[in-house]
Design an enzyme around this catalytic site. Structure first.
Site, mmCIF file in Angstrom:
data_model
loop_
_atom_site.group_PDB
_atom_site.id
_atom_site.type_symbol
_atom_site.label_atom_id
_atom_site.label_comp_id
_atom_site.label_asym_id
_atom_site.label_seq_id
_atom_site.Cartn_x
_atom_site.Cartn_y
_atom_site.Cartn_z
ATOM 1 C CB SER A 157 35.132 31.887 37.041
ATOM 2 O OG SER A 157 34.192 31.931 35.991
ATOM 3 C CE1 TYR B 215 38.922 31.647 32.824
ATOM 4 C CE2 TYR B 215 36.667 30.927 33.216
ATOM 5 C CZ TYR B 215 37.678 31.850 33.409
ATOM 6 O OH TYR B 215 37.459 32.949 34.199
HETATM 7 N N1 LIG Z 1 36.319 39.406 33.193
HETATM 8 C C1 LIG Z 1 35.445 38.463 33.504
HETATM 9 O O1 LIG Z 1 34.282 38.501 33.056
HETATM 10 C C2 LIG Z 1 35.830 37.353 34.437
HETATM 11 C C3 LIG Z 1 34.843 36.441 34.815
HETATM 12 C C4 LIG Z 1 35.179 35.418 35.687
HETATM 13 C C5 LIG Z 1 36.463 35.304 36.190
HETATM 14 N N2 LIG Z 1 37.415 36.198 35.783
HETATM 15 C C6 LIG Z 1 38.765 36.024 36.338
HETATM 16 O O2 LIG Z 1 39.272 37.261 36.793
HETATM 17 C C7 LIG Z 1 40.699 37.220 36.785
HETATM 18 C C8 LIG Z 1 41.220 38.499 36.162
HETATM 19 O O3 LIG Z 1 40.812 38.542 34.794
HETATM 20 P P1 LIG Z 1 40.362 39.902 34.070
HETATM 21 O O4 LIG Z 1 38.990 39.693 33.597
HETATM 22 O O5 LIG Z 1 40.680 41.042 34.923
HETATM 23 O O6 LIG Z 1 41.271 39.835 32.749
HETATM 24 P P2 LIG Z 1 42.617 40.585 32.316
HETATM 25 O O7 LIG Z 1 42.389 42.036 32.242
HETATM 26 O O8 LIG Z 1 43.070 39.854 31.113
HETATM 27 O O9 LIG Z 1 43.592 40.338 33.542
HETATM 28 C C9 LIG Z 1 44.311 39.170 33.726
HETATM 29 C C10 LIG Z 1 45.507 39.494 34.580
HETATM 30 O O10 LIG Z 1 46.223 38.272 34.836
HETATM 31 C C11 LIG Z 1 47.582 38.481 34.493
HETATM 32 N N3 LIG Z 1 48.195 37.235 34.070
HETATM 33 C C12 LIG Z 1 47.775 36.350 33.133
HETATM 34 N N4 LIG Z 1 48.639 35.343 33.020
HETATM 35 C C13 LIG Z 1 49.639 35.582 33.911
HETATM 36 C C14 LIG Z 1 50.825 34.918 34.257
HETATM 37 N N5 LIG Z 1 51.175 33.763 33.680
HETATM 38 N N6 LIG Z 1 51.604 35.445 35.220
HETATM 39 C C15 LIG Z 1 51.260 36.613 35.821
HETATM 40 N N7 LIG Z 1 50.159 37.296 35.544
HETATM 41 C C16 LIG Z 1 49.347 36.790 34.583
HETATM 42 C C17 LIG Z 1 47.568 39.535 33.395
HETATM 43 O O11 LIG Z 1 48.796 40.223 33.360
HETATM 44 P P3 LIG Z 1 49.926 40.054 32.223
HETATM 45 O O12 LIG Z 1 49.224 39.794 30.929
HETATM 46 O O13 LIG Z 1 50.644 41.372 32.288
HETATM 47 O O14 LIG Z 1 50.751 38.906 32.674
HETATM 48 C C18 LIG Z 1 46.462 40.458 33.890
HETATM 49 O O15 LIG Z 1 46.986 41.377 34.816
HETATM 50 C C19 LIG Z 1 41.076 35.947 36.031
HETATM 51 O O16 LIG Z 1 41.437 34.937 36.949
HETATM 52 C C20 LIG Z 1 39.791 35.577 35.318
HETATM 53 O O17 LIG Z 1 39.708 34.206 35.044
HETATM 54 C C21 LIG Z 1 37.131 37.221 34.923
#
Ligand SMILES: NC(=O)c1ccc[n+]([C@@H]2O[C@H](COP(=O)([O-])OP(=O)(O)OC[C@H]3O[C@@H](n4cnc5c(N)ncnc54)[C@H](OP(=O)(O)O)[C@@H]3O)[C@@H](O)[C@H]2O)c1
Length: 296
Positions: free
Chosen positions: A187, A200
């Site tokens: 991130s 975070y």
């Molecule tokens: N969206 C943004 O703006 C942004 C910015 C910077 C970084 N990120 C990073 O991108 C990554 C993906 O996030 P996203 O934005 O795509 O959000 P998201 O749609 O909430 O996706 C998160 C994913 O992680 C899984 N997950 C969470 N906890 C878990 C666990 N304990 N075991 C297994 N799977 C788990 C969730 O699946 P389940 O709930 O089904 O377990 C889901 O598939 C994250 O690492 C996040 O920090 C996102």
């Protein structure tokens, strides 16, 4: 008369962006961008015969990456805790002719991560690319002295612990095979500090650290390890964070040089570049995929 103070400092708003925002956000994207990212894939079948393991692909960036990898010929093995959603993504990929297998696994649980990697290798015979993507946001905004140890541990365990456990069990398989590629989802929060999200922010700094350590330790084994740093990506996580912080996508977008929220598919293309031989000289980096935020 002085102008009213902004409701959010630049870095607070960006912190929100670093976590995610979304529904209806396509309206924020210039038409040219929508066309370009939804169009043809010049690297079609680039991942034919490659096995790609993705953690956290039941939604968001992981799901987009699973779909894009499968469309490029990969055999995709992925996890997440929401079984119904996982099966739905698997069926959807298969319905378009792609190859994907969902298995429930919680990245906080060592034996489940070990079995996830074992099951992937059992199903597809090898492991070429691993994308350690699963993550959660900070449960609430608070200054450090108001944070709880429980919240710190919960976010560390998922974001940093999940990446550690993923690599711990992926690397032996890659060593056995004589090479591989790992991409960790970091991130902009892994590179700079953001107020009010200590759990975070510190967890993502750990992801950048683990990436560098692993890159150095396995570079001579033909294993490349990189991370990428999204800013504000239109996913369920960003929607939750925007609501929690009481800000709109429009406000968040203003903190980024490109002035828009990006789409999960745009992150998938970064992952695919880092996963492919096109980035053969790249290891140990945290690629700024935020639209210029880390440029300064
Ligand atoms: N969206 C943004 O703006 C942004 C910015 C910077 C970084 N990120 C990073 O991108 C990554 C993906 O996030 P996203 O934005 O795509 O959000 P998201 O749609 O909430 O996706 C998160 C994913 O992680 C899984 N997950 C969470 N906890 C878990 C666990 N304990 N075991 C297994 N799977 C788990 C969730 O699946 P389940 O709930 O089904 O377990 C889901 O598939 C994250 O690492 C996040 O920090 C996102």
């Amino acid at each position: 008369m002085s102008s009213p103070a902004p409701r959010h400092s630049r870095r607070q708003a960006l912190a929100i962006g670093a976590l995610g925002v979304a529904a209806g956000s396509a309206a924020l994207l210039p038409a040219a961008t929508q066309t370009a990212t939804a169009g043809s894939n010049p690297q079609a079948q680039e991942f034919a015969d490659k096995t790609v393991l993705i953690t956290g692909a039941t939604s968001g960036i992981g799901e987009a990456t699973a779909r894009a990898m499968a469309a490029a010929g990969a055999r995709v093995f992925f996890c997440g805790r929401r079984v119904q959603l996982g099966r739905k993504v698997e069926a959807s990929i298969r319905s378009t002719g792609g190859e994907a297998t969902y298995r429930r696994a919680d990245v906080r649980n060592e034996s489940e991560v070990r079995e996830l990697v074992n099951a992937c290798v059992k199903r597809y015979g090898r492991l070429d690319v691993a994308v350690n993507n699963a993550g959660i946001e900070s449960p609430r905004a608070a200054r450090l002295h108001e944070q709880s140890m429980a919240d710190m541990e919960s976010v560390w365990r998922t974001n940093a612990g999940g990446v550690f456990l993923g690599m711990k069990y992926e690397l032996p398989q890659m060593l056995k095979q004589g090479g591989g590629v790992i991409v960790n989802t970091a991130s902009i929060s892994s590179e700079v500090g953001f107020a009010t999200i200590a759990p975070y922010n510190s967890s993502k700094h750990a992801v950048a650290s683990l990436t560098k350590v692993a890159a150095l330790e396995y570079a001579a084994d033909n294993i490349r390890v990189n991370a990428f740093a999204p800013g504000a990506v239109d996913t369920p996580m960003l929607r939750r964070a925007a609501e929690a912080f009481g800000v709109t996508y429009e406000q968040i977008a203003q903190d980024y040089p490109i002035k828009r929220i990006v789409r999960p598919e745009e992150m998938a293309t970064v992952v695919m570049w880092l996963s492919s031989d096109r980035s053969s000289a790249v290891t140990g980096t945290d690629v700024d995929a935020s639209g210029g935020y880390l440029t300064g």
